[in-house]
Scaffold this motif. Structure first.
Motif, PDB file in Angstrom:
ATOM      1  N   UNK A   1     -66.451  78.439  -9.734  1.00 25.03           N
ATOM      2  CA  UNK A   1     -65.574  77.266  -9.724  1.00 25.03           C
ATOM      3  C   UNK A   1     -65.368  76.726  -8.315  1.00 25.03           C
ATOM      4  N   UNK A   2     -65.325  77.600  -7.319  1.00 27.05           N
ATOM      5  CA  UNK A   2     -65.044  77.147  -5.953  1.00 27.05           C
ATOM      6  C   UNK A   2     -66.337  77.037  -5.135  1.00 27.05           C
ATOM      7  N   UNK A   3     -66.382  76.061  -4.269  1.00 28.44           N
ATOM      8  CA  UNK A   3     -67.540  75.891  -3.386  1.00 28.44           C
ATOM      9  C   UNK A   3     -67.036  75.943  -1.950  1.00 28.44           C
ATOM     10  N   UNK A   4     -66.511  77.074  -1.549  1.00 30.29           N
ATOM     11  CA  UNK A   4     -65.902  77.134  -0.221  1.00 30.29           C
ATOM     12  C   UNK A   4     -66.988  77.306   0.819  1.00 30.29           C
ATOM     13  N   UNK A   5     -67.635  76.233   1.141  1.00 30.35           N
ATOM     14  CA  UNK A   5     -68.787  76.286   2.012  1.00 30.35           C
ATOM     15  C   UNK A   5     -68.973  74.911   2.625  1.00 30.35           C
ATOM     16  N   UNK A   6     -69.815  74.863   3.619  1.00 31.10           N
ATOM     17  CA  UNK A   6     -70.199  73.587   4.207  1.00 31.10           C
ATOM     18  C   UNK A   6     -71.176  72.907   3.262  1.00 31.10           C
ATOM     19  N   UNK A   7     -70.848  71.722   2.824  1.00 31.34           N
ATOM     20  CA  UNK A   7     -71.709  71.043   1.865  1.00 31.34           C
ATOM     21  C   UNK A   7     -72.310  69.802   2.493  1.00 31.34           C
ATOM     22  N   UNK A   8     -73.486  69.414   2.007  1.00 32.83           N
ATOM     23  CA  UNK A   8     -74.065  68.151   2.469  1.00 32.83           C
ATOM     24  C   UNK A   8     -73.328  67.011   1.770  1.00 32.83           C
ATOM     25  N   UNK A   9     -73.469  65.807   2.335  1.00 35.74           N
ATOM     26  CA  UNK A   9     -72.835  64.639   1.728  1.00 35.74           C
ATOM     27  C   UNK A   9     -73.365  64.425   0.304  1.00 35.74           C
ATOM     28  N   UNK A  10     -74.659  64.659   0.109  1.00 35.78           N
ATOM     29  CA  UNK A  10     -75.233  64.509  -1.229  1.00 35.78           C
ATOM     30  C   UNK A  10     -74.598  65.478  -2.229  1.00 35.78           C
ATOM     31  N   UNK A  11     -74.382  66.713  -1.773  1.00 39.83           N
ATOM     32  CA  UNK A  11     -73.728  67.690  -2.663  1.00 39.83           C
ATOM     33  C   UNK A  11     -72.319  67.243  -3.016  1.00 39.83           C
ATOM     34  N   UNK A  12     -71.612  66.734  -2.001  1.00 45.96           N
ATOM     35  CA  UNK A  12     -70.257  66.256  -2.254  1.00 45.96           C
ATOM     36  C   UNK A  12     -70.296  65.119  -3.272  1.00 45.96           C
ATOM     37  N   UNK A  13     -71.243  64.188  -3.082  1.00 40.95           N
ATOM     38  CA  UNK A  13     -71.336  63.046  -4.005  1.00 40.95           C
ATOM     39  C   UNK A  13     -71.648  63.510  -5.425  1.00 40.95           C
ATOM     40  N   UNK A  14     -72.403  64.588  -5.571  1.00 40.28           N
ATOM     41  CA  UNK A  14     -72.677  65.025  -6.939  1.00 40.28           C
ATOM     42  C   UNK A  14     -71.615  66.016  -7.409  1.00 40.28           C
ATOM     43  N   UNK A  15     -71.441  67.137  -6.721  1.00 40.88           N
ATOM     44  CA  UNK A  15     -70.590  68.197  -7.263  1.00 40.88           C
ATOM     45  C   UNK A  15     -69.099  67.868  -7.236  1.00 40.88           C
ATOM     46  N   UNK A  16     -68.634  67.240  -6.150  1.00 34.59           N
ATOM     47  CA  UNK A  16     -67.201  66.924  -6.106  1.00 34.59           C
ATOM     48  C   UNK A  16     -66.895  65.658  -6.909  1.00 34.59           C
ATOM     49  N   UNK A  17     -67.683  64.627  -6.683  1.00 31.54           N
ATOM     50  CA  UNK A  17     -67.415  63.349  -7.353  1.00 31.54           C
ATOM     51  C   UNK A  17     -67.463  63.485  -8.875  1.00 31.54           C
ATOM     52  N   UNK A  18     -68.300  64.390  -9.349  1.00 29.05           N
ATOM     53  CA  UNK A  18     -68.394  64.715 -10.759  1.00 29.05           C
ATOM     54  C   UNK A  18     -67.028  65.084 -11.338  1.00 29.05           C
ATOM     55  N   UNK A  19     -66.149  65.680 -10.508  1.00 33.82           N
ATOM     56  CA  UNK A  19     -64.840  66.126 -10.979  1.00 33.82           C
ATOM     57  C   UNK A  19     -63.752  65.079 -10.778  1.00 33.82           C
ATOM     58  N   UNK A  20     -64.087  63.955 -10.166  1.00 32.19           N
ATOM     59  CA  UNK A  20     -63.099  62.889  -9.963  1.00 32.19           C
ATOM     60  C   UNK A  20     -63.045  62.058 -11.246  1.00 32.19           C
ATOM     61  N   UNK A  21     -61.941  62.147 -11.941  1.00 32.49           N
ATOM     62  CA  UNK A  21     -61.820  61.468 -13.242  1.00 32.49           C
ATOM     63  C   UNK A  21     -61.217  60.089 -13.057  1.00 32.49           C
ATOM     64  N   UNK A  22     -61.970  59.052 -13.462  1.00 29.96           N
ATOM     65  CA  UNK A  22     -61.461  57.685 -13.290  1.00 29.96           C
ATOM     66  C   UNK A  22     -60.159  57.450 -14.058  1.00 29.96           C
ATOM     67  N   UNK A  23     -59.362  56.555 -13.517  1.00 29.76           N
ATOM     68  CA  UNK A  23     -58.097  56.122 -14.142  1.00 29.76           C
ATOM     69  C   UNK A  23     -58.424  55.396 -15.443  1.00 29.76           C
ATOM     70  N   UNK A  24     -57.679  55.685 -16.526  1.00 34.44           N
ATOM     71  CA  UNK A  24     -58.004  54.932 -17.750  1.00 34.44           C
ATOM     72  C   UNK A  24     -57.002  53.831 -18.071  1.00 34.44           C
ATOM     73  N   UNK A  25     -55.936  53.716 -17.274  1.00 33.65           N
ATOM     74  CA  UNK A  25     -54.964  52.641 -17.550  1.00 33.65           C
ATOM     75  C   UNK A  25     -55.528  51.275 -17.152  1.00 33.65           C
ATOM     76  N   UNK A  26     -55.260  50.299 -18.001  1.00 35.18           N
ATOM     77  CA  UNK A  26     -55.745  48.943 -17.714  1.00 35.18           C
ATOM     78  C   UNK A  26     -54.556  47.978 -17.748  1.00 35.18           C
ATOM     79  N   UNK A  27     -54.785  46.795 -17.245  1.00 39.54           N
ATOM     80  CA  UNK A  27     -53.784  45.747 -17.370  1.00 39.54           C
ATOM     81  C   UNK A  27     -54.509  44.417 -17.517  1.00 39.54           C
ATOM     82  N   UNK A  28     -53.763  43.409 -17.947  1.00 40.48           N
ATOM     83  CA  UNK A  28     -54.377  42.089 -18.070  1.00 40.48           C
ATOM     84  C   UNK A  28     -53.890  41.228 -16.932  1.00 40.48           C
TER      85      UNK A  28
END
Lengths: 413, 413
Positions: free
Chosen positions: B1-28
């Protein structure tokens, strides 16, 4: 006085822009709210930055000459006199053969002129072995190395960006004198144009997208902009609207209808407003040619073409630079944001500066531009375009794989 | 579960960003106020555009086959049946050997399928001589050539730009469903940090420029951002501040102090907040390495380095893409805005992605990048930089005259 002729963009930038007189009114704003304004004063640094000799690494502050000859086999032994924490002033100076532990960002004690990185040391209680010599200034940011007191940090005529804020806040600059924003009044014209959210009475009516779209765009670029009217293709009506709004705004924009007589109406109405009136009608750019440029009692009045693509290109390369100059920005013309390789040949008419809408593709670290269909009448591919490439007036076209200047379409500055 | 290491930017974009859940609230929102929001619905065209066969030139609407064989020596003679003004519907259809005068933007009458430019005609009262044949569709924008009814004109996940507004207004779209903006709470930390507009008690104190600078920058990019606190280098104090602000914001940013223990405090405080906690500490970018990335109960918590330059690079290439993803933007990573030629060699450490601040120079139609001094501790050259070039992790450097990817520093999207 009048240049009633087709002018090149360069001529417009010199001859017309020369007559655009910048606004001289200024106001004071809190630095925290100054983003996007043009600075109205030269701001000099009130202090040095960082303001003290600062360690760039974790390690030991030393006198450089005490480390001469140090090596792994013959380390130099220094006494660790004290520790300097970040945010603290050192207790005292260091003496010969003394060192002080400093963290990254900490202040060097008097007497120290270099820092040995912790990696090149070994600690034994109150002594430290230094295994590498350091030169004077090594691993140190000198007290005035970032900013020197009285140095110019923000010049009159610069548009304030987030980086400026960071610097101004470090210097404790609480308020700034800025030029007030340019006020733009946009008048839409055209017998076929109706307000965007009314039921169309006939399928030949066109909803006004240019006028409102421009206002939203200009506001996103920090200008004050309002849509102030919709006129028939009628000289009197346009003249009355222009006159009624003339004092309120720094620039009036007439967003043209597409009818053949529209430009004539526009020119006649502008010329009735005051002197010298219309100076240029038509610019040698494609799209964007039917642009009208006037000065009336010292104020710019700009007629933009009705076609949405021509409208956008002319707003980008003519209107917005006028607004930037009005707000006293020193560098008021857009620069390309880089070069792009063309995915296919593009052709151009010599004697005209052509702007071709493109989509960007990044492949193997190279940025390619895919030219979009070039039918100027289409608003749909305006949406697909990320920007435009420029084909200079003196070439017939550009070849696949050739480099072209790229300008992002919607972004500011 | 943890990646306590130096990561490349590409790894961050895939492994971390994968866990960033977009907001689902909308408005008009009203379409006119939708600029900068991310669209939350696919918008289909409710009608064709232009909606009628439209002349692209001033000239005569004709039946193409009536012009076959026309030439200067042997013109074809057609009867001018009527005129169609812009914004008017044609009175009737045209018949064989008839033409109708149409201005640019006017609707073609039924029966007509092409327009002869006025330059290729000669008018004699109610007759016109056509001196050049026209093909079917020539000089005509067909009724659905710009936009076809039910075509996708704005997709869910696109950030709304001025060009979209122009298209939406033409289609009469009055309101839009958008995702709500991401809310960012920024906490500054560091024993040496003081509020920007207080009298400094000691010359080693540093005014908080990162926290406030970031807030202004994020607001200029349409995010909701507030500076919500200033903490000592103290785990408990930071933990309590984070916890008290946790429910209010979608992302918490800890703007780090530069002391050696700062990152440890930050990580410990974040890990006490909830699970999984810190996932990455350290990214293989230069500057910007000491970036901490955590997810706590589904929310991103980001620790940015204290050095102003590292702070800015990390905000640009890590934090802002996180916010873009949170707001549901489909393409949430920055693309280069073109390539630039280097005015001199730059060196880089392999294994790290390096971002070098540059100034742009335009010479003979080529865009050159002048690398600025690379001392990361300096805030002053952040102001001089227009953007950064990227040196990929697998090269040792780039040569003078070589092309590099350029990213503008402050502009959005």
């Amino acid at each position: 006085m009048k240049f009633l002729k087709l002018a090149s963009l360069d001529q417009v930038y010199s001859e017309y822009f020369h007559r655009v007189k910048p606004i001289d009114e200024t106001l004071e704003v809190p630095t925290l709210e100054s983003l996007g304004f043009v600075c109205a004063e030269d701001v000099l640094a009130s202090q040095n930055l960082p303001g003290f000799d600062k360690s760039l690494v974790d390690g030991y502050a030393v006198r450089s000459k005490d480390t001469i000859g140090a090596s792994t086999n013959f380390p130099v032994m220094l006494r660790v006199a004290f520790e300097v924490k970040v945010g603290e002033e050192p207790k005292r100076a260091i003496n010969e053969n003394e060192a002080a532990w400093v963290a990254t960002g900490a202040m060097l004690p008097e007497g120290a002129n270099a820092v040995v990185m912790v990696e090149h040391t070994q600690r034994f209680d109150e002594y430290v072995e230094v295994m590498k010599p350091v030169a004077v200034g090594e691993n140190v940011l000198r007290m005035d190395e970032d900013v020197r007191k009285n140095e110019l940090v923000l010049a009159k005529g610069e548009r304030i960006k987030p980086g400026h804020l960071q610097l101004l806040l470090q210097l404790g600059v609480e308020r700034l004198k800025v030029f007030r924003r340019a006020k733009v009044g946009v008048i839409s014209t055209g017998d076929e144009i109706v307000e965007p959210f009314v039921e169309k009475k006939s399928l030949v009516q066109v909803r006004d997208s240019n006028g409102y779209g421009l206002v939203a765009w200009l506001r996103s670029l920090h200008f004050e902009a309002n849509r102030v009217g919709l006129c028939r293709d009628d000289e009197d009506e346009l003249f009355r609207t222009l006159r009624s709004r003339f004092d309120e705004y720094d620039v009036l924009v007439v967003s043209g209808g597409s009818s053949i007589g529209a430009r004539d109406f526009t020119e006649a109405a502008i010329n009735r407003l005051g002197k010298p009136g219309v100076l240029f009608h038509g610019i040698l750019i494609q799209p964007g040619k039917p642009t009208v440029l006037a000065i009336v009692n010292g104020k710019p009045v700009v007629g933009l073409p009705g076609n949405p693509v021509s409208f956008t290109i002319s707003a980008k390369f003519v209107l917005i630079p006028i607004l930037r100059k009005l707000e006293n920005e020193k560098d008021f013309l857009f620069k390309p944001s880089g070069m792009v390789k063309l995915t296919r040949n593009v052709y151009s008419r010599q004697g005209r500066e052509q702007f071709i809408r493109v989509k960007l593709l990044v492949r193997h670290g190279q940025v390619w531009a895919e030219p979009l269909e070039s039918e100027t009448a289409q608003v749909s591919n305006l949406v697909k375009a990320e920007g435009v490439i420029r084909v200079p007036p003196d070439v017939e076209g550009l070849y696949e794989g050739e480099l072209a200047e790229f300008y992002p379409l919607w972004l500011g500055w």
